[in-house]
Write an enzyme that holds these catalytic residues in place. Sequence first.
Site, PDB file in Angstrom:
ATOM      1  N   ARG A 170      14.154 -26.439  -2.359  1.00  0.00           N
ATOM      2  CA  ARG A 170      13.518 -27.644  -1.805  1.00  0.00           C
ATOM      3  C   ARG A 170      14.440 -28.414  -0.863  1.00  0.00           C
ATOM      4  NH1 ARG A 170      10.037 -25.569  -4.819  1.00  0.00           N
ATOM      5  NH2 ARG A 170      10.317 -24.161  -3.126  1.00  0.00           N
ATOM      6  N   CYS A 218       4.435 -31.302  -7.453  1.00  0.00           N
ATOM      7  CA  CYS A 218       5.453 -31.569  -8.480  1.00  0.00           C
ATOM      8  C   CYS A 218       6.250 -32.809  -8.099  1.00  0.00           C
ATOM      9  CB  CYS A 218       6.391 -30.379  -8.614  1.00  0.00           C
ATOM     10  SG  CYS A 218       5.589 -29.014  -9.447  1.00  0.00           S
ATOM     11  N   GLU A 288      11.280 -34.800  -6.575  1.00  0.00           N
ATOM     12  CA  GLU A 288      11.014 -33.861  -5.473  1.00  0.00           C
ATOM     13  C   GLU A 288      10.230 -34.599  -4.392  1.00  0.00           C
ATOM     14  OE1 GLU A 288       9.601 -29.917  -6.443  1.00  0.00           O
ATOM     15  OE2 GLU A 288       8.387 -29.834  -4.622  1.00  0.00           O
TER      16      GLU A 288
HETATM   17  C1  LIG Z   1      -1.567 -30.162  -4.756  1.00  0.00           C
HETATM   18  C2  LIG Z   1      -0.170 -29.990  -4.209  1.00  0.00           C
HETATM   19  C3  LIG Z   1       0.525 -28.824  -4.491  1.00  0.00           C
HETATM   20  C4  LIG Z   1       1.815 -28.636  -3.986  1.00  0.00           C
HETATM   21  N1  LIG Z   1       2.468 -27.465  -4.271  1.00  0.00           N
HETATM   22  C5  LIG Z   1       3.682 -27.252  -3.767  1.00  0.00           C
HETATM   23  C6  LIG Z   1       4.375 -26.019  -4.025  1.00  0.00           C
HETATM   24  O1  LIG Z   1       3.883 -25.132  -4.710  1.00  0.00           O
HETATM   25  N2  LIG Z   1       5.604 -25.848  -3.484  1.00  0.00           N
HETATM   26  C7  LIG Z   1       6.185 -26.802  -2.703  1.00  0.00           C
HETATM   27  O2  LIG Z   1       7.308 -26.577  -2.220  1.00  0.00           O
HETATM   28  N3  LIG Z   1       5.565 -27.968  -2.446  1.00  0.00           N
HETATM   29  C8  LIG Z   1       4.333 -28.214  -2.951  1.00  0.00           C
HETATM   30  N4  LIG Z   1       3.713 -29.409  -2.700  1.00  0.00           N
HETATM   31  C9  LIG Z   1       4.415 -30.458  -1.922  1.00  0.00           C
HETATM   32  C10 LIG Z   1       4.131 -30.442  -0.409  1.00  0.00           C
HETATM   33  O3  LIG Z   1       2.903 -29.834  -0.130  1.00  0.00           O
HETATM   34  C11 LIG Z   1       5.245 -29.726   0.362  1.00  0.00           C
HETATM   35  O4  LIG Z   1       6.481 -30.358   0.170  1.00  0.00           O
HETATM   36  C12 LIG Z   1       4.925 -29.667   1.872  1.00  0.00           C
HETATM   37  O5  LIG Z   1       5.827 -28.795   2.485  1.00  0.00           O
HETATM   38  C13 LIG Z   1       5.022 -31.033   2.551  1.00  0.00           C
HETATM   39  O6  LIG Z   1       4.537 -30.894   3.861  1.00  0.00           O
HETATM   40  P1  LIG Z   1       3.922 -32.115   4.656  1.00  0.00           P
HETATM   41  O7  LIG Z   1       3.643 -31.662   6.027  1.00  0.00           O
HETATM   42  O8  LIG Z   1       2.787 -32.698   3.906  1.00  0.00           O
HETATM   43  O9  LIG Z   1       5.174 -33.102   4.685  1.00  0.00           O
HETATM   44  P2  LIG Z   1       5.206 -34.642   4.315  1.00  0.00           P
HETATM   45  O10 LIG Z   1       4.834 -34.808   2.891  1.00  0.00           O
HETATM   46  O11 LIG Z   1       4.478 -35.431   5.312  1.00  0.00           O
HETATM   47  O12 LIG Z   1       6.772 -34.919   4.471  1.00  0.00           O
HETATM   48  C14 LIG Z   1       7.695 -34.304   3.579  1.00  0.00           C
HETATM   49  C15 LIG Z   1       9.096 -34.395   4.208  1.00  0.00           C
HETATM   50  O13 LIG Z   1       9.125 -33.598   5.381  1.00  0.00           O
HETATM   51  C16 LIG Z   1       9.529 -34.393   6.492  1.00  0.00           C
HETATM   52  N5  LIG Z   1       8.814 -33.893   7.660  1.00  0.00           N
HETATM   53  C17 LIG Z   1       7.489 -33.622   7.790  1.00  0.00           C
HETATM   54  N6  LIG Z   1       7.231 -33.136   9.005  1.00  0.00           N
HETATM   55  C18 LIG Z   1       8.419 -33.122   9.667  1.00  0.00           C
HETATM   56  C19 LIG Z   1       8.817 -32.739  10.981  1.00  0.00           C
HETATM   57  N7  LIG Z   1       7.956 -32.245  11.888  1.00  0.00           N
HETATM   58  N8  LIG Z   1      10.121 -32.884  11.336  1.00  0.00           N
HETATM   59  C20 LIG Z   1      11.015 -33.362  10.448  1.00  0.00           C
HETATM   60  N9  LIG Z   1      10.715 -33.729   9.194  1.00  0.00           N
HETATM   61  C21 LIG Z   1       9.422 -33.613   8.817  1.00  0.00           C
HETATM   62  C22 LIG Z   1       9.149 -35.803   6.126  1.00  0.00           C
HETATM   63  O14 LIG Z   1       9.931 -36.743   6.857  1.00  0.00           O
HETATM   64  C23 LIG Z   1       9.479 -35.800   4.663  1.00  0.00           C
HETATM   65  O15 LIG Z   1      10.870 -35.908   4.525  1.00  0.00           O
HETATM   66  C24 LIG Z   1       2.423 -29.635  -3.194  1.00  0.00           C
HETATM   67  C25 LIG Z   1       1.718 -30.820  -2.907  1.00  0.00           C
HETATM   68  C26 LIG Z   1       0.426 -30.983  -3.408  1.00  0.00           C
HETATM   69  C27 LIG Z   1      -0.326 -32.249  -3.074  1.00  0.00           C
END
Ligand SMILES: Cc1cc2nc3c(=O)[nH]c(=O)nc-3n(C[C@H](O)[C@H](O)[C@H](O)COP(=O)(O)OP(=O)(O)OC[C@H]3O[C@@H](n4cnc5c(N)ncnc54)[C@H](O)[C@@H]3O)c2cc1C
Length: 293
Positions: A170, A218, A288
Amino acid sequence: MGIFSGLETIVETNHPLAAHTWYGLGGPADYFIRPATVQQLKEVVQRCRENKIHIFVMGFGSNLLVSDEGLHAAVIKLEADEFEHTNFEDDQIIVGAGVELSKLVLECVQKGLSGIEALTGIPGSVGGAVRMNAGGNFGDIGAVVESVTLMDNHGNVFEKKKPELIFDYRSTNITAKFILGARLQLASADPEQIMRTVKEAWISRKNTQPLNTRNCGCVFKNPRGVSAGALIDRAGLKGLQVGGAVVSEKHANFIIAEKGCKSRDVIRLMDVIKQRVKEQFDIELEPEIEIWK
Ligand SMILES: Cc1cc2nc3c(=O)[nH]c(=O)nc-3n(C[C@H](O)[C@H](O)[C@H](O)COP(=O)(O)OP(=O)(O)OC[C@H]3O[C@@H](n4cnc5c(N)ncnc54)[C@H](O)[C@@H]3O)c2cc1C
């Protein structure tokens, strides 16, 4: 709007963030900015620097908890066409940060490209997935990232490649503010076989996660060699509720936001969980999810 004059079409002020997050929680941002081009992003970054405005970069908000009070900051989201391209070059893909991960997985299945099916069902953008090194039991995105295109908080655009790029659980060693896109190395494989893996990953998710709820995945990282969910479960915390925040009965590392929930409820529940797990197992849980305040 003096600070962002000339950029009014992409800047919204006092903009509610809740609808941009999976939790649906949190107050407004002073500025919510959706640049249409890299050039505009540079301009925004420069104005923020000149005016000492803190920047948050938002993907799809699936790993975020925004404070109820909102943010005296600029929240920048890369969702314009320029950040949503997907180009296939043999078995490599050059993909923009704003591309939805689940769409990319399906496109790869159709093209018979294997390597990211482990990411099935992870909501989020490519940028967020790279930043978080998203993944799970079946692998994570870092394993296929060849290079990333980045922008620092001075507006400089540059690339970072393997082996300089390091992905860990992560986390990554990317320190630049913005991930603009990535080049992924996949491998040709039988589409039916890839689809079978995708389906297995979906079924596993459906069986273990409270999918039709407002949650953020998580909440805590797994401490080395042990599952955070198992610790929370063994501490007897499933179903524990603070305000509108509840520990899921299905997966103890998920906190569900019920009707009326506030971000502060989630934070207080996280504190209780951390304290109880520390008392019972002498293990410090680390979040996380990201808490923006
Ligand atoms: C139902 C559910 C299940 C999930 N299952 C998993 C799983 O199995 N495994 C897992 O790893 N995660 C899981 N997650 C968490 C999440 O989906 C991941 O961490 C995902 O990668 C976040 O992506 P996001 O675009 O929504 O980022 P955001 O939540 O919007 O941001 C997360 C981080 O990334 C940064 N960020 C986003 N975009 C950029 C960019 N373009 N440049 C620089 N920084 C950026 C943000 O500043 C922040 O620090 C889950 C979430 C949910 C709701």
